[in-house]
Write an enzyme that holds these catalytic residues in place. Structure first.
Site, PDB file in Angstrom:
ATOM      1  CB  VAL A  66      71.981  49.642 -18.293  1.00 42.56           C
ATOM      2  CG1 VAL A  66      72.300  50.184 -18.403  1.00 42.56           C
ATOM      3  CG2 VAL A  66      71.970  48.123 -16.883  1.00 42.56           C
ATOM      4  CD  GLU A  67      77.929  51.324 -18.559  1.00 43.54           C
ATOM      5  OE1 GLU A  67      78.691  51.557 -19.425  1.00 43.54           O
ATOM      6  OE2 GLU A  67      78.764  50.429 -18.078  1.00 43.54           O
ATOM      7  CG  MET A  68      77.975  50.261 -25.613  1.00 39.66           C
ATOM      8  SD  MET A  68      80.197  51.241 -25.622  1.00 39.66           S
ATOM      9  CE  MET A  68      79.915  50.718 -27.028  1.00 39.66           C
TER      10      MET A  68
END
Length: 346
Positions: free
Chosen positions: A136-138
């Protein structure tokens, strides 16, 4: 009555007119509960500091090519110059996904007992690797981080200086170590409250001192204490009265997801209140944008106390004294990509 509340009550009583020693008593009580932020960054166990390693960590902190899309860096969600946060309810990640919780400040995080709202990372080093591989982030992988950095020729010499003698200095572990050391430098000493704790009674005005006394007397300091005025323990959210589902969603059980222990349901790491005036929105949901509202919610949900508007205002004034000198960071010049550097995957 707890010892904190008992001594605090004595302090408040002593603040009545005619008690010349009241301010000294309040300062001594505060000095027993809180500690000033040191002027220099603390050391990290097992991760010796060097200027070269910190410089590398700064580069990696601002390096968007560590993300799969080449558009997100650590600084995207923990912005230097903006209180160490991103001023969003929840952060935007890979392919416009929203994270599940508000991004905590990176400032002074080195003094917290653990990292993330649920404490799933024991320290900055472990935390540094989490967002990199979070889809969901990087949304990258440990292997691709190494591949990416080795595909940018300019990083070879930088890693070699930071980790001299290593046969292969560009490793995922070394990425985490370097970022952690840079993050450890992001402290905010010399707040008015720090100067007060060091003995300068004039560092706080009368309103802030009354707010400090209320902060102690009402019981806030039972959880929000120590060097970070919080960050040193875990506590359930909604001890006396649970806030609404928008502020405390029933689906997010906090530390329970880490420990699987029933008593950890809706337990979260107590956040630091350092620089709190700069880090709206508040709580793990990021649903509260007004610091006064946040203070009132904590009074009712954690302490069972309905704070008056005047009391809320004085506590807010005290919290304003927790804003310290902000880190001054020169943006790094990152090495350029070349034709063979792995390309972004939007």
């Amino acid at each position: 009555m707890s010892s904190i509340k008992l001594v605090a009550l004595m302090v408040l009583t002593s603040m009545a007119p005619g008690h010349a020693w009241s301010q000294t008593a309040l300062m001594k009580q505060a000095q027993g509960l809180f500690k000033p932020i040191p002027a220099s960054a603390p050391s990290l166990p097992g991760n010796p500091v060097s200027p070269a390693k910190v410089d590398l960590g700064k580069m990696l902190y601002f390096e968007p090519r560590l993300s799969e899309s080449h558009s997100i860096s650590c600084n995207s969600c923990h912005m230097v110059g903006m209180g160490g946060v991103d001023l969003q309810e929840t952060s935007l990640g890979h392919r416009w996904q929203h994270g599940g919780r508000n991004a905590p400040t990176v400032y002074n995080a080195v003094f917290d007992v653990a990292q993330f709202w649920d404490g799933r990372a024991r320290d900055l080093e472990q935390q540094a690797g989490g967002p990199l591989v979070n889809p969901v982030e990087m949304d990258t992988t440990e292997a691709h981080v190494v591949e990416q950095l080795k595909g940018i020729p300019g990083y070879a010499a930088v890693f070699a200086r930071a980790f001299p003698g290593a046969a292969d200095p560009i490793t995922f572990d070394n990425v985490r170590k370097a970022i952690a050391l840079f993050e450890a430098t992001l402290t905010t000493p010399n707040a008015p409250f720090d100067r007060y704790l060091k003995g300068n009674e004039k560092a706080l005005d009368a309103n802030q001192k009354e707010g400090l006394a209320l902060f102690i007397n009402k019981g806030c300091a039972a959880c929000h204490n120590g060097i970070n005025v919080g960050g040193g323990m875990y506590a359930p959210f909604g001890v006396v009265e649970r806030p609404g589902a928008d502020i405390l969603p029933p689906g997010d059980k906090g530390r329970f997801a880490v420990t699987k222990t029933a008593s950890d349901a809706y337990v979260f790491r107590v956040p630091s209140l350092r620089n709190i005036a700069l880090t709206a929105p508040y709580f793990h949901t990021g649903k509260v944008w007004d610091l006064r509202q946040a203070v009132a919610i904590m009074g009712s949900s954690q302490l069972g106390a309905k704070l008056s508007d005047e009391e809320v205002g004085k506590i807010e004034a005290f919290l304003g004294s927790l804003t310290g000198d902000q880190p001054k960071v020169t943006l790094p010049i990152l090495p350029p990509s070349v034709a063979t550097t792995p390309r972004p995957k939007p």
